[in-house]
Every structure is written in C-alpha cells, then in structure tokens.
Design an enzyme around this catalytic site. Structure first.
Site, PDB file in Angstrom:
ATOM      1  N   MET A  37      10.399  -0.363   0.481  1.00  0.00           N
ATOM      2  CA  MET A  37       9.565  -0.332  -0.717  1.00  0.00           C
ATOM      3  C   MET A  37      10.448  -0.632  -1.916  1.00  0.00           C
ATOM      4  SD  MET A  37       6.998   2.909  -0.037  1.00  0.00           S
ATOM      5  CE  MET A  37       8.246   3.964   0.726  1.00  0.00           C
TER       6      MET A  37
ATOM      7  N   CYS B  11       4.277  -8.744   2.687  1.00  0.00           N
ATOM      8  CA  CYS B  11       4.163  -8.479   1.249  1.00  0.00           C
ATOM      9  C   CYS B  11       2.942  -9.190   0.660  1.00  0.00           C
ATOM     10  CB  CYS B  11       5.423  -8.936   0.528  1.00  0.00           C
ATOM     11  SG  CYS B  11       5.401  -8.582  -1.247  1.00  0.00           S
TER      12      CYS B  11
ATOM     13  N   LYS C 220       7.601  -7.729  10.413  1.00  0.00           N
ATOM     14  CA  LYS C 220       6.526  -6.886   9.897  1.00  0.00           C
ATOM     15  C   LYS C 220       5.521  -7.795   9.213  1.00  0.00           C
ATOM     16  CE  LYS C 220       5.667  -2.710   7.163  1.00  0.00           C
ATOM     17  NZ  LYS C 220       4.825  -3.164   6.047  1.00  0.00           N
TER      18      LYS C 220
ATOM     19  N   GLY D  16       0.030   1.902   8.105  1.00  0.00           N
ATOM     20  CA  GLY D  16      -1.166   1.972   7.272  1.00  0.00           C
ATOM     21  C   GLY D  16      -1.871   3.302   7.362  1.00  0.00           C
ATOM     22  N   ASP D  17      -1.999   4.009   6.238  1.00  0.00           N
ATOM     23  CA  ASP D  17      -2.744   5.262   6.129  1.00  0.00           C
ATOM     24  C   ASP D  17      -2.147   6.393   6.953  1.00  0.00           C
ATOM     25  OD1 ASP D  17      -4.368   3.845   4.479  1.00  0.00           O
ATOM     26  OD2 ASP D  17      -6.085   3.750   5.829  1.00  0.00           O
TER      27      ASP D  17
END
Length: 400
Positions: free
Chosen positions: A41, A125, A167, A230-231
């Site tokens: 990140m 991204c 990724k 994700g989540d």
C-alpha cells in the site's frame, strides 16, 4: 513491543471464535509459515509499518510498489522504498511496469544485486495515473503484453531462484473480465502463486469483493497456489474466505490500517487457536506511538515522520472514545514530545469498544469509469502505436 493481551476465546460479540488450521504457504523455495500476505500500500507498507505488523504475527510482508523504470534508473526514493530491515526474513518487493524490457531489467537488478527474496508483479492497481498508461488492472486485457511481461520477469527471477508472483483484479469492468485467462497465462509462465482481488478496476474499492470469482480462479488453477484478497477485516473474514473459496492463503490490505495486531489474530486463527487481540485505548495509544517512533527511524527526519503518521489517526482510533478536539490535535502533531503529551490525555483504561472498532476502514471510493489508453478495449492485442505509446509513458515515480 509486547503483544497485547489476547483473551482465550475472545471474538466479536455474539459469535464463537472461528479457527481453521491452514498449512504453510509454499512459494518456490520459500515457506511462509502463516499463509497471510500484507498487500503493498503506497505510503503505508514501509519498513516501519512492516516491523509493527511482524511484531504481532507471521506472514509475508510486501514493501510499497516501486516502478520498474525508477528502479532501473536508481532513483534514490525507489531504492529506499525497497530497503528492508536486517531481520526481515523474506525481503519482498512489488514491481509495476508496462514495458517487458524494463520490467525484465528491474527483476534482473533485484536478483543480481541480492535485493529481494520474493518479487510480486502488480496488475491490480486501479489508480487512474497507472491505468491510463495501460498499467495495473488495465494491463491483463492485452494478453500479448501481459504474457510478455510475466514470462520475461519469471525468466529473470529464476536466474537467482527467486519466486515471482502476480497480483491482479477481476478485470477492467464486468464487461471486460480478464482474471481467468490471465491466471492461466501466469501459471503457464511459471509463477509461484497468483493473488486475486475480487473487484474490477471500475469498482476501485467500493462495493463488495466477489469471493465467488476467487473460488472460480482457485478451481481453474489447481496446480499453483491461489491467494484471495478483498474485504478481510478480521480473522473470521479470512477463515470464511478460505472455506468459501479454497484459497491457499489470504492477502490483507485496508483491513490492517490502524490495526497491525490483525496479523496476530490471523496467525492464531490459522494455527487453530481462538484467541484474538482486543486492545484497550491505552494499548492502541502505545502502538500508535511506536509506529511514530519507527517512522522517525525510517525517514530519519522527525518532522517528515510525524506528518506521515497523521493519516493513521482515524484508523487507529476508529470506534474509541477520543474527543474531536484531541483527534484534531493528533492530526496536526509535529513532534514525538507533543505526541506523547497528547496521548497522555487519553483514558488509558478505556476498554476495547467492540464492533465500533471493527469492519471496513480506509477510503473505498466509488465506482468510476476506468481511465484507459486510447482505443485500449478495441482489441485484446497491442498495435504498433499502443506499444510505442505505453513504453514511452512508463512511470518513473514509485509509490502507486
């Protein structure tokens, strides 16, 4: 820094602690005992934050994304971003690039100069400045370009026995999905694993991650590790993802912002234990101060470090009783001394607030039309003009 107390069996209110014994993640010659990956990140996953996370639990901790061109040109900031602490057992670097030659040179540099033990390629991204140049989550649409980049990178990484992973996202939007084909291409090229964020580029971070897509990729690639992203806001979320999708491990991004102890929860869950870390306000304050100290070491500049830590205030203190005036002061803090004084004003005995401190965090954004190069969606292959244009537009600034 000592770990926070972790009461046996603690879990979100009204539920029993979930647990699931998941075997280590094997990436080429590397064995990741806790199958959890910290997602790169920008402006977050520097050595300071990675160290803080490692102090709570195991996993693979990936540095901030660096651009291949900036690395090859040896930009000082990019070289600093791929630096690792001496005790980081696996030095993990994520590269971004749109030109196979430049990406290949960057991988070769990392391998020949012994700067990484694991390399990840970013095809996920969604940021416009990246996708409008054909990079990130826009790139797998061009299967010839994607194949060339991954094949070249794997070949260069194999020279030093360094495992290389990719990724990616589901695709550009729901009408232009790429993940299944891209996954097969990456597998055939010899990658060590494929990670999928269950959103499209158009979704940005909004809506709900599509775990069914992750399950479909897992089924389509039975012969290579697949990771889900994700989540994942809690250890219970991670366990649900593994059970629902069959993935070999999970990738955690926004869920750990302001919660480095999440990696302790994840390690406990995947080791079959039910204990969870539920820090009181005093313990959160201690972690926040340690983060600031580590940033001072990283930047070697107290003013810059304290300006950087300000963005973490809302994440760390989400759900805790911290007055608006004090929050505002914390978001303008300028020195470690001032930070100590401000944190001393908190009620150190205040307990963990429960659900209010959990759940989504970070900016989700909203769905938006992806920024793409001219005529990008007209064909799955690159034409001469597009090849020339994106090579010339290769980003030379790292950080996402």
């Amino acid at each position: 820094m000592p770990k926070f107390p972790a009461p046996e069996g603690s879990a979100p209110e009204g539920s029993a602690p979930a647990r699931l014994e998941l075997p280590p993640l094997q990436l080429g010659r590397l064995t990741i005992e806790t199958p959890v990956v910290l997602a790169p990140m920008a402006g977050i996953t520097n050595t300071a934050f990675r160290r803080l996370c490692r102090e709570f639990g195991g996993g693979l901790y990936v540095a901030e994304m660096v651009t291949s061109r900036a690395l090859v040109e040896r930009h000082p900031e990019s070289l600093r971003m791929i630096s690792h602490d001496d005790d980081e057992k696996v030095r993990s670097v994520q590269l971004y690039g749109v030109d196979p030659v430049t990406v290949g040179r960057a991988v070769r540099m990392l391998v020949e100069e012994d700067r990484a033990d694991h390399i990840d390629l970013n095809f996920g991204c969604p940021v416009p400045k990246v996708t409008k140049r054909g990079g990130g989550s826009a790139l797998p649409w061009k299967t010839d370009l994607f194949t060339s980049i991954v094949t070249t990178a794997v070949r260069e990484a194999e020279r030093g026995g360094v495992p290389l992973t990719v990724k990616m996202r589901k695709g550009i939007d729901d009408d232009h999905l790429t993940y299944l084909e891209a996954g097969r291409i990456a597998r055939d090229a010899g990658v060590a694993a494929v990670a999928l964020h269950g959103r499209t580029c158009a979704q940005f971070y909004s809506g709900t991650a599509d775990w069914d897509a992750i399950a479909r990729l897992r089924e389509a690639l039975p012969d290579v590790p697949v990771l889900g992203n994700g989540d994942i806001w809690s250890a219970e979320d991670a366990i649900r993802m593994v059970r629902q999708t069959g993935v070999d491990g999970v990738v955690v991004g926004r869920g750990c912002q302001g919660r480095p102890w999440l990696f302790g929860d994840l390690q406990a869950a995947f080791e079959g234990r039910g204990d969870r870390i539920r820090p009181g306000l005093g313990e959160v304050a201690a972690a926040f101060y340690r983060h600031a100290e580590l940033l001072v070491d990283y930047f070697e500049d107290e003013d810059k470090a304290l300006r950087d830590v300000r963005k973490h205030v809302a994440w760390y203190f989400k759900g805790y009783t911290v007055g608006g005036e004090l929050r505002a002061k914390l978001a303008q803090v300028s020195t470690l001394e001032v930070l100590r004084d401000l944190l001393a004003e908190l009620d150190g005995e205040a307990p963990y607030p429960g659900a209010d401190a959990e759940g989504p965090r970070g900016r989700a954004g909203s769905p938006k039309r992806p920024a793409l190069p001219d005529r990008w969606l007209e064909s799955r292959s690159m034409d001469h003009d597009q090849t020339r244009e994106i090579a010339a537009a290769e980003l030379d600034v790292s950080g996402g």
